[in-house]
Design an enzyme around this catalytic site. Structure first.
Site, PDB file in Angstrom:
ATOM      1  N   HIS A   1      -7.326  16.197  49.732  1.00  0.00           N
ATOM      2  CA  HIS A   1      -6.570  15.235  48.924  1.00  0.00           C
ATOM      3  C   HIS A   1      -7.270  13.896  49.129  1.00  0.00           C
ATOM      4  O   HIS A   1      -6.956  13.145  50.053  1.00  0.00           O
ATOM      5  CB  HIS A   1      -5.114  15.165  49.391  1.00  0.00           C
ATOM      6  CG  HIS A   1      -4.371  16.453  49.247  1.00  0.00           C
ATOM      7  ND1 HIS A   1      -3.535  16.715  48.186  1.00  0.00           N
ATOM      8  CD2 HIS A   1      -4.350  17.562  50.029  1.00  0.00           C
ATOM      9  CE1 HIS A   1      -3.004  17.928  48.330  1.00  0.00           C
ATOM     10  NE2 HIS A   1      -3.497  18.460  49.435  1.00  0.00           N
ATOM     11  N   THR A   2      -8.242  13.618  48.274  1.00  0.00           N
ATOM     12  CA  THR A   2      -9.114  12.457  48.507  1.00  0.00           C
ATOM     13  C   THR A   2      -8.362  11.133  48.436  1.00  0.00           C
ATOM     14  O   THR A   2      -8.780  10.158  49.072  1.00  0.00           O
ATOM     15  CB  THR A   2     -10.264  12.447  47.481  1.00  0.00           C
ATOM     16  OG1 THR A   2      -9.715  12.458  46.156  1.00  0.00           O
ATOM     17  CG2 THR A   2     -11.168  13.637  47.669  1.00  0.00           C
ATOM     18  N   CYS A   3      -7.260  11.099  47.672  1.00  0.00           N
ATOM     19  CA  CYS A   3      -6.496   9.851  47.574  1.00  0.00           C
ATOM     20  C   CYS A   3      -5.946   9.446  48.931  1.00  0.00           C
ATOM     21  O   CYS A   3      -5.845   8.258  49.242  1.00  0.00           O
ATOM     22  CB  CYS A   3      -5.336  10.006  46.601  1.00  0.00           C
ATOM     23  SG  CYS A   3      -5.869  10.427  44.934  1.00  0.00           S
ATOM     24  N   PHE A   4      -5.561  10.453  49.711  1.00  0.00           N
ATOM     25  CA  PHE A   4      -4.910  10.181  50.994  1.00  0.00           C
ATOM     26  C   PHE A   4      -5.815  10.474  52.184  1.00  0.00           C
ATOM     27  O   PHE A   4      -5.356  10.497  53.326  1.00  0.00           O
ATOM     28  CB  PHE A   4      -3.636  11.029  51.103  1.00  0.00           C
ATOM     29  CG  PHE A   4      -2.711  10.869  49.926  1.00  0.00           C
ATOM     30  CD1 PHE A   4      -2.050   9.676  49.710  1.00  0.00           C
ATOM     31  CD2 PHE A   4      -2.532  11.903  49.023  1.00  0.00           C
ATOM     32  CE1 PHE A   4      -1.201   9.524  48.628  1.00  0.00           C
ATOM     33  CE2 PHE A   4      -1.685  11.763  47.934  1.00  0.00           C
ATOM     34  CZ  PHE A   4      -1.019  10.564  47.730  1.00  0.00           C
TER      35      PHE A   4
END
Length: 834
Positions: A798-801
């Site tokens: 989950h690259t956003c987080f």
């Protein structure tokens, strides 16, 4: 017929102690005549005996005056004119049923102590009888309130009556006369007396005085040429309130700040109504107050130091002195010369300001020393409090710098002081510098800055990324047509929506959010600066460095793509994404509007650089023998053909010799690296400017930075990825740090090549190049999550987080195989999910 009131104000008489400048009702005065002489003949025995008597006007307004028995009636008329503005020639004084003659003395007129005189005459002859009547009524009400021990029943409050008075006509001449009436009536002094009389009256006076100031501002908006008429009124309030309530009184501070603000719009000096001596006492007062506040802040924590209002007022009151010496060719030197006194008559004020500067610089240095001590002691909590309380210090440092520029040697002293405490000064700038403020004064001496400071100041010029997704620009991009589709989206996008933010999604992929946006920035920048697209040329000595391709015109749309490129780079900087490319020095300098020299082309064209160096260093006699065989021409290649371009008029016939060889080199560099790419640089700058909002901001952004600063901002850290740093900034969910899977993971990562580590980091976070600070420079810590999926599954993210997810693999070899798959260049993208 009308006449301007005398310049001698009511306060002047009060200071002389020969009159009581207030309107009061004589019925409230004690009338004990037991102490008076039994016969008027006693008046003649002492011709200089002081008298107190009452002069009743046509309204209920009564003046209480003091004079000597030897004073003439003409003198009394002049005093009344000074107070009321009623011309003396139109006054008639009645006493004992008889009109008093001008040439008579009070003794001759047999005027006794506590006598009651009547002033008759046509008040309408002043030109504004209604205004005089209204202001007299205001003053009468004020003194009723002051004298009464119980509440006074009134139909109109002081504020209401003054509001009516301040409803001046739009005509400038009438407004001027009305303000003159207010000044001549002693209303300011009456209001201050009301302010200090009792708590209830204090509130009423506070509201009334604030209303006058607010109304004055409203008047000035429509009549800017009236600023100079309002200054004496507010100046009088300041003087009276300072004496009656002190410099810390809130109402006094409001009046002082209003006066300071007005000074920006009026002329100050010997030909103006307000002079330097009128305002300089405020400079001294604020300097003392600021010094005291700084001293307290260094002794007691957390004392915030001087207020921003005091600092801003100090700056505004000092500004007229700056204006006074702006035409001097050189800074002021001490001792002051006769030449200085000839052009400026405020030697005492400039001498005092000089002393103030040294005292204030000394106390400011003490604050910086205290910050350094706390930084060295690593008292993070206390240091944080200190910085919060020190946010106004930077504004004051700016003011000190301005003052230093008017005195010989003081600017150097200021910067030497800042250099001596560079760490604290830089921390102060980073913590306290805010948007929409001018910090170019700091960049005047870049030796006192570091990368962190310059980056922070430059980033303040870029728009702030908003958290509100209501107006952001949405893009749906096909990876196989990344550059073309991104260009079309940007070309047609509303600029305001681009500044607000971007929402990215790749076609046929589930991943969305900031992680995908970071990935898009990286990929589109790699495409823009790919030499195969002919927009930019890589430096032969450093393939990471780029400058515009002079031959980019092979693409008819090349200039539009350069504007698109400027937008993308500005947005990448705005979103703090390291894209892995850097600008060559000559490109950077041109974006900042600076001149290109020979040393600036070293990386862009080493061959040309070395050739030019040889020409300049060659023996002059050999050059003059034409061994070079050079003329002022330059060969360029366009669309596969070569042509010759003159570097000066009739350049083909101008030989290069020892005298003009420097000109030849400069002309060659200018044509090759300025003229040849001028359109490309201009369009790139316009794209950058589109995001920033204006040309001035675009220029200042690059002027704040050094070339290596932009390298670090765009490319990121030059160092290899540290596994220890990576591990120190990672947390675990589902796993414990001591679990076998975590131990295996870090051992496998440690054995990876530098490129594999970058690909793994990119897979995990959509970041391939770390900030200069390493992992501590990221916006969040990294996380490893344990999943309940089959052990056959590959890791996901989950690259956003900043989350990496994988199951509990049974062996290290299995984990290594899975990680080897995702660290292949063609696989490491598009695994991220929301």
């Amino acid at each position: 017929m009308s006449s301007s009131p005398s310049k001698r104000k009511l306060a002047d008489y009060a200071d002389d102690d020969d009159s009581v400048p207030f309107s009061i009702n004589p019925s409230r005065m004690r009338k004990d005549h037991s102490a008076l002489p039994s016969s008027s003949s006693s008046l003649f025995r002492s011709s200089t005996r002081p008298l107190q008597f009452f002069v009743r006007l046509l309204s209920d307004h009564t003046l209480v005056l003091r004079a000597d028995s030897s004073d003439t009636v003409e003198y009394i008329h002049e005093k009344i004119q000074a107070i009321t503005g009623i011309p003396a020639v139109e006054q008639r004084i009645i006493y004992g049923g008889r009109q008093l003659q001008w040439d008579q003395t009070l003794a001759e007129c047999r005027v006794q102590n506590d006598a009651g005189l009547h002033l008759v005459g046509r008040m309408r002859s002043t030109g504004h009888p209604e205004m005089w009547k209204l202001i007299n009524s205001v003053i009468s009400l004020i003194f009723k309130l002051c004298k009464s021990s119980s509440p006074v029943c009134v139909t109109k409050t002081v504020k209401m009556m003054l509001a009516e008075f301040m409803s001046l006509p739009s005509d400038t001449d009438k407004a001027y006369e009305h303000l003159q009436i207010f000044s001549a009536s002693s209303a300011a002094k009456a209001l201050v007396i009301l302010y200090t009389s009792s708590h209830a009256n204090r509130v009423a006076a506070d509201e009334a005085i604030r209303h006058i100031i607010t109304s004055g501002k409203s008047i000035l908006q429509g009549m800017p040429n009236m600023h100079h008429e309002c200054v004496p009124i507010i100046l009088e309030f300041c003087r009276l309130l300072k004496k009656a309530a002190g410099i810390d009184d809130p109402l006094y501070c409001v009046c002082r700040s209003s006066l300071a603000a007005l000074l920006q719009n009026i002329e100050i000096g010997k030909k103006a109504k307000t002079g330097i001596p009128d305002i300089f006492p405020f400079v001294k007062e604020l300097a003392i107050k600021i010094t005291f506040a700084f001293a307290l802040s260094t002794q007691a924590m957390p004392f915030p130091g001087p207020s921003i209002a005091d600092i801003q007022d100090f700056s505004l009151f000092v500004a007229p002195l700056m204006q006074e010496v702006k035409d001097l060719c050189d800074p002021i030197k001490f001792p002051l010369t006769e030449d200085f006194h000839r052009v400026c008559r405020y030697g005492d004020e400039f001498r005092t300001l000089y002393k103030m500067f040294h005292e204030l610089l000394g106390i400011f240095e003490m604050c910086l020393k205290q910050m350094e001590e706390r930084m060295n002691n690593d008292l993070k909590q206390d240091y944080g409090i200190l910085c919060v309380g020190s946010c106004h210090h930077l504004e004051f440092a700016k003011e000190l710098h301005k003052i230093s520029k008017i005195y010989s040697g003081c600017e150097d002293l200021f910067w030497e002081t800042m250099k001596s405490h560079k760490g604290a000064f830089c921390k102060l700038v980073v913590r306290c510098a805010k948007r929409n403020a001018d910090y170019t004064w700091i960049i005047e001496c870049k030796e006192v800055t570091n990368f962190e400071v310059r980056r922070h100041l430059a980033m303040l010029k870029l728009p702030e990324v908003k958290d509100d997704y209501g107006e952001i620009h949405e893009m749906l991009i096909d990876r196989s047509h990344l550059l073309a589709e991104s260009f079309e989206y940007m070309k047609n996008a509303d600029i305001d929506s681009l500044r607000a933010g971007l929402f990215m999604e790749f076609k046929n992929e589930e991943a969305t959010g900031p992680g995908v946006l970071r990935e898009w920035f990286f990929l589109v920048c790699q495409a823009i600066f790919n030499p195969q697209n002919a927009l930019f040329v890589a430096c032969s000595s450093d393939l990471r460095r780029f400058y515009p391709n002079p031959a980019s015109k092979v693409d008819p749309m090349h200039l539009e793509y350069f504007r698109f490129s400027g937008k993308v780079i500005a947005l990448a900087l705005m979103h703090k994404v390291q894209v892995g490319i850097v600008f060559d020095r000559l490109f950077f300098l041109q974006l900042g509007g600076r001149t290109i020299t020979l040393e600036d082309i070293r990386d862009a064209d080493p061959l040309l650089y070395n050739g030019c160096k040889q020409i300049l260093e060659m023996d002059p006699e050999l050059v003059d023998q034409d061994v070079l065989g050079l003329t002022f021409v330059h060969e360029v290649e366009e669309l596969g053909t070569r042509k010759t371009v003159d570097l000066c008029t009739d350049g083909e016939n101008v030989a290069v010799n020892s005298e003009n060889r420097r000109k030849y080199v400069d002309s060659l560099i200018h044509h090759r690296f300025v003229i040849a790419i001028a359109d490309q640089v201009d369009q790139f700058a316009k794209g950058f400017e589109d995001i920033m909002g204006c040309y001035r901001l675009q220029k200042s952004f690059f002027k704040y930075l050094e070339p290596e600063d932009l390298d670090w901002m765009l490319h990121g850290s030059e160092s290899g990825i540290s596994v220890d740093d990576w591990k120190a900034h990672t947390e675990y969910h589902g796993f414990n740090e001591t679990d076998d899977q975590i131990s295996w993971f870090w051992k496998i990562v440690g054995d990876m090549t530098a490129e594999q580590k970058k690909i793994l980091l990119f897979f995990w976070t959509s970041i391939k190049y770390l900030p200069v600070e390493g992992f501590s420079g990221l916006s969040s810590r990294l996380y490893i999550y344990k999943t309940s999926e089959s052990r056959r599954r590959l890791p996901s993210s989950h690259t956003c987080f900043y989350r990496l997810c994988f199951p509990s693999y049974r062996t290290r070899n299995v984990m290594r195989d899975r990680l080897n798959i995702i660290t292949q260049e063609h696989v490491g993208c598009s695994f991220g999910t929301w």
